[in-house]
Motif scaffolding. Structure first.
Motif, PDB file in Angstrom:
ATOM      1  N   UNK A 155       0.826  -1.262   0.037  1.00  0.00           N
ATOM      2  CA  UNK A 155      -0.158  -0.055   0.026  1.00  0.00           C
ATOM      3  C   UNK A 155       0.987   1.321  -0.022  1.00  0.00           C
ATOM      4  N   UNK A 156       1.112   1.883  -1.315  1.00  0.00           N
ATOM      5  CA  UNK A 156       2.082   2.873  -1.402  1.00  0.00           C
ATOM      6  C   UNK A 156       1.467   4.119  -1.847  1.00  0.00           C
ATOM      7  N   UNK A 201      12.529   5.871   4.297  1.00  0.00           N
ATOM      8  CA  UNK A 201      12.381   5.093   5.503  1.00  0.00           C
ATOM      9  C   UNK A 201      10.894   4.420   5.481  1.00  0.00           C
ATOM     10  N   UNK A 202       9.975   5.327   5.075  1.00  0.00           N
ATOM     11  CA  UNK A 202       8.588   4.782   4.892  1.00  0.00           C
ATOM     12  C   UNK A 202       8.461   3.732   4.025  1.00  0.00           C
ATOM     13  N   UNK A 204      11.099   1.576   3.126  1.00  0.00           N
ATOM     14  CA  UNK A 204      11.791   0.396   3.546  1.00  0.00           C
ATOM     15  C   UNK A 204      10.706  -0.495   4.660  1.00  0.00           C
ATOM     16  N   UNK A 205       9.900   0.436   5.481  1.00  0.00           N
ATOM     17  CA  UNK A 205       9.075  -0.098   6.542  1.00  0.00           C
ATOM     18  C   UNK A 205       8.129  -1.089   5.678  1.00  0.00           C
ATOM     19  N   UNK A 206       7.526  -0.329   4.648  1.00  0.00           N
ATOM     20  CA  UNK A 206       6.198  -1.345   4.160  1.00  0.00           C
ATOM     21  C   UNK A 206       7.011  -2.307   3.289  1.00  0.00           C
ATOM     22  N   UNK A 207       8.168  -2.332   2.659  1.00  0.00           N
ATOM     23  CA  UNK A 207       8.815  -3.534   2.087  1.00  0.00           C
ATOM     24  C   UNK A 207       9.127  -4.589   3.268  1.00  0.00           C
TER      25      UNK A 207
END
Length: 229
Positions: A155-156, A201-202, A204-207
């Motif tokens: 969800x990007x 940062x965002x 990376x967190x979702x991946x």
């Protein structure tokens, strides 16, 4: 385009709405933060113009909760001009921000720029990314604005999608922060390169929410970022 304006200053909200309507948008205005998320769920707009300081629920809290169920583009309005507050807004999932006082024409220009980004991406070489062998497991569909990693949806936000597509289109290439800013913000306005760090940062967190062992976006000290998957 349908725009939801969440702003508790009636005169400012009406001014922004008038300019957006003059640009061809259908506009809904809400003055209480607690009404914002129910309005999005009831009738999803194409973009939200969101004030940072609101009664009931502030803009950052709204943005963070919104990102738990939607990739709706968000343009944040803020009277806090300190850089840390701008980055906090981006970290919460906002796609862009405008600092008060601002010209309503600037808000219209930013809204149009945000809404253009996925369509521009669809025509770019990155749109064919899903066939790239070095990015096995990663699939991006620019026309539908859909991203998957190992079969799981990502969800990007539009900006995060554009950032991921830019990096993954050329695995192994090191992009400087300035180069990424140029690709993410085609209106050529001035932003701190620290904004890129916040978006990375965002992303990376979702991946890593899909696969905690992944670290596909590598920091290259003193230079920028490189994609490896």
């Amino acid at each position: 385009m349908r725009i939801l304006v969440v702003e508790d200053e009636p005169r400012l909200a009406r001014l922004v709405a008038d300019y957006l309507q003059a640009a061809g948008a259908q506009v809904q205005v809400i003055g209480d933060g607690l009404q914002a998320l129910p309005a999005v769920r009831a009738q999803p707009p194409d973009l939200m113009v969101l004030d940072l300081m609101l009664p009931g629920m502030d803009g950052l809290a709204i943005c963070r909760e919104l990102r738990s169920f939607s990739d709706l583009p968000v343009l944040m309005l803020t009277a806090r001009v300190e850089e840390v507050d701008r980055l906090i807004g981006l970290d919460a999932g906002a796609d862009d921000y405008v600092c008060k006082p601002f010209s309503p024409r600037e808000v219209v220009a930013r809204v149009k720029a945000i809404l253009r980004r996925p369509r521009q991406l669809a025509a770019a070489p990155a749109a064919g990314l899903q066939a790239a062998p070095p990015a096995e497991g990663l699939h991006l569909d620019a026309e539908r604005h859909e991203a998957q990693l190992n079969g799981q949806p990502l969800l990007l936000t539009p900006l995060e999608f554009r950032l991921l597509a830019t990096l993954a289109a050329q695995p192994g290439r090191v992009f400087s922060r300035d180069q990424l800013l140029d690709r993410l913000h085609d209106d050529q306005r001035a932003l701190s390169d620290r904004a890129i760090d916040s978006h990375v940062k965002n992303l990376r967190r979702k991946l890593q929410a899909v696969d905690a062992t992944l670290e596909p976006i590598r920091s290259i000290y003193g230079v920028g970022y490189r994609f490896e998957l």
